[in-house]
Design a protein around this motif. Sequence first.
Motif, PDB file in Angstrom:
ATOM      1  N   ALA A 383       1.970 -17.557  11.076  1.00 58.40           N
ATOM      2  CA  ALA A 383       1.126 -16.387  11.319  1.00 58.40           C
ATOM      3  C   ALA A 383       1.336 -15.394  10.186  1.00 58.40           C
ATOM      4  CB  ALA A 383       1.456 -15.743  12.660  1.00 58.40           C
ATOM      5  N   VAL A 384       0.274 -14.631   9.854  1.00 58.91           N
ATOM      6  CA  VAL A 384       0.319 -13.664   8.756  1.00 58.91           C
ATOM      7  C   VAL A 384      -0.330 -12.366   9.220  1.00 58.91           C
ATOM      8  CG1 VAL A 384      -0.386 -13.168   6.378  1.00 58.91           C
ATOM      9  CG2 VAL A 384       0.206 -15.508   7.037  1.00 58.91           C
ATOM     10  N   MET A 392       5.322 -15.058  10.011  1.00 58.06           N
ATOM     11  CA  MET A 392       6.193 -15.731  10.964  1.00 58.06           C
ATOM     12  C   MET A 392       5.911 -17.220  10.956  1.00 58.06           C
ATOM     13  SD  MET A 392       6.619 -13.138  14.212  1.00 58.06           S
ATOM     14  CE  MET A 392       8.054 -14.084  14.763  1.00 58.06           C
ATOM     15  N   ALA A 393       6.909 -17.977  11.391  1.00 60.79           N
ATOM     16  CA  ALA A 393       6.776 -19.430  11.456  1.00 60.79           C
ATOM     17  C   ALA A 393       7.453 -19.932  12.721  1.00 60.79           C
ATOM     18  CB  ALA A 393       7.401 -20.084  10.229  1.00 60.79           C
ATOM     19  N   SER A 403       9.466 -13.000   8.274  1.00 57.92           N
ATOM     20  CA  SER A 403       9.610 -12.359   6.971  1.00 57.92           C
ATOM     21  C   SER A 403       8.848 -11.048   6.992  1.00 57.92           C
ATOM     22  CB  SER A 403       9.059 -13.259   5.856  1.00 57.92           C
ATOM     23  OG  SER A 403       9.003 -12.552   4.617  1.00 57.92           O
ATOM     24  N   THR A 404       9.402 -10.020   6.363  1.00 61.75           N
ATOM     25  CA  THR A 404       8.726  -8.727   6.282  1.00 61.75           C
ATOM     26  C   THR A 404       8.548  -8.284   4.834  1.00 61.75           C
ATOM     27  OG1 THR A 404      10.852  -7.598   6.583  1.00 61.75           O
ATOM     28  CG2 THR A 404       9.498  -7.955   8.551  1.00 61.75           C
ATOM     29  N   ASP A 405       8.669  -9.226   3.899  1.00 63.23           N
ATOM     30  CA  ASP A 405       8.499  -8.903   2.482  1.00 63.23           C
ATOM     31  C   ASP A 405       7.591  -9.907   1.790  1.00 63.23           C
ATOM     32  OD1 ASP A 405      10.180 -11.074   2.511  1.00 63.23           O
ATOM     33  OD2 ASP A 405      11.888 -10.051   1.587  1.00 63.23           O
ATOM     34  N   TYR A 406       6.463 -10.193   2.454  1.00 66.46           N
ATOM     35  CA  TYR A 406       5.441 -11.084   1.904  1.00 66.46           C
ATOM     36  C   TYR A 406       5.951 -12.506   1.684  1.00 66.46           C
ATOM     37  CZ  TYR A 406       3.028  -6.666   1.077  1.00 66.46           C
ATOM     38  OH  TYR A 406       2.438  -5.439   1.233  1.00 66.46           O
ATOM     39  N   ASP A 429      -0.862  -5.538  12.439  1.00 71.50           N
ATOM     40  CA  ASP A 429       0.276  -4.848  11.855  1.00 71.50           C
ATOM     41  C   ASP A 429       1.554  -5.666  11.959  1.00 71.50           C
ATOM     42  OD1 ASP A 429       0.894  -4.674  14.527  1.00 71.50           O
ATOM     43  OD2 ASP A 429       0.810  -2.483  14.639  1.00 71.50           O
ATOM     44  N   GLY A 430       1.480  -6.843  12.578  1.00 73.43           N
ATOM     45  CA  GLY A 430       2.639  -7.722  12.673  1.00 73.43           C
ATOM     46  C   GLY A 430       3.661  -7.304  13.698  1.00 73.43           C
ATOM     47  N   LYS A 431       3.336  -6.332  14.543  1.00 72.06           N
ATOM     48  CA  LYS A 431       4.334  -5.775  15.448  1.00 72.06           C
ATOM     49  C   LYS A 431       4.199  -6.233  16.898  1.00 72.06           C
ATOM     50  CE  LYS A 431       5.115  -1.738  12.521  1.00 72.06           C
ATOM     51  NZ  LYS A 431       6.510  -2.030  12.197  1.00 72.06           N
TER      52      LYS A 431
END
Length: 485
Positions: A383-384, A392-393, A403-406, A429-431
Amino acid sequence: RTSSAHHQRAQTHRESRETGRQRKRDDKKADTEEEEKVLWVIVFTTRDGERFINCGVERHLFWTVHMYLYMKFNVRGCICASLVLACFLLGLLDGARSETVTPTWYSISHNGGARSWRSVAVHKNGVVMAAVVKNGGLWISKNGGERWTLSEGAPTDADWFGVSIADDDPNYMIACVIRSHLYRTTDGGATWTTFTNEAVMLESTGAWPSWKGTALSANAKYQLVNSFSGHMFKSSDFGATWSRAQLGTATGRLQDTDGNIIGDYTGGDIGAKNYYSCDMSADGRYQTAVVSNGLIYVSNDYGETFLPPFYDGTAGQNPVGNKVDSWQTVKMSEDGKYQLACVYLTGHLTLSTDYGVSWKKVAEDECLDASTCIDSLNYQYVAVSEDGSAMMAAVTNGYLLRSTDYGATWAYLTDQGRGTWTSIGMSNDGKNVLASWSTSYLYIGQYKCVSGTYGTFPDCKTCPKGTCSLGGDDTGSRRFFGSLL
């Protein structure tokens, strides 16, 4: 002597008065400084949708924030008391806090929640979610995963595989059933219908394809679906008509797995392949599909044509996107710039930062502990986030990774346990995160403070009776919340 004594007493009195005045000035200065200590910080912080209100007592306090409002009052009395009281009340009413928000994860375990979950989808706002079950039904939540309802308008005993939600309209979804129909809803799951032009998707034998992947542009104008041991179909008119995806034309672009040029791409039908997943940018311009035991296929013209990435042999480029592999899932950022794909069997993560033009394997410089390595894992799903910063994986017989740094560095989420993770989705927003564990539960991950319709997670004690599983209906435990109706 009398005159001298009088003069001395007068001098002493003057000094005493001056000392008193100085003391008052010092007291006033101290009061002002103390007043500044209390009042100078009222910071309204917007941090990717989170809101904080911080009342400081230090004279110097620096916050790295996206937006702030600084207010300083050098006054006394009622203004001081009013502002402090207002800050206190706002903190109570808004659930404000100044500490870092700790991510929380909960599983939805009630009312027979353990199912063979196949795939999940999360709307960009993180409020609307959908999940499909192998040989089961299609479930929908409209409050961030707090409550789930079985969609009675869709088959409840079908072999569901994929589901997607349109960014611009959370009521618009498409979902697919293996060896059966594609389904669409425009009313949030109350009713589901098949596509009128679906007959063109039938295989030459007359059988329905073994559907795997679904993708939508933000407004649902562009749609993409593909199948295992079948074809990929595209629509550019909101699903009214469908046609097979086509190869592009390019001279000197056809390569073998070592990057050697062996011919040209001359267009035509891509052909039947073991497609497993697809995704597209919000505007539909960039569309990408992955093939198990095949290649990655990328379109930059709204799905009109597709081509595998080209390996030019430079040191900075990795030919993984042009290599036959067990490609499993692909997802991309809203603009299509950041794309993440994964390989299943003893696989890896592969990243593109240039709209799918080139791909590079995500690898660690050194892995000292095999239990936390990110290579040679059975990756199942990725997911992106909207801007690509959060990724995320999901690993089968492994953990979730984030991951939070691309995609530069990754961390294991061990608190959720090692399991058969099958799918993962998150808000733009990934949250707000939704993950599925096959033959187990759905898991909700929250990377910010979220107020639900029926209370504030994870404390549901204020919920109406029967609407929460943690304290609200006396059936929950310390770990679980949510309910399936």
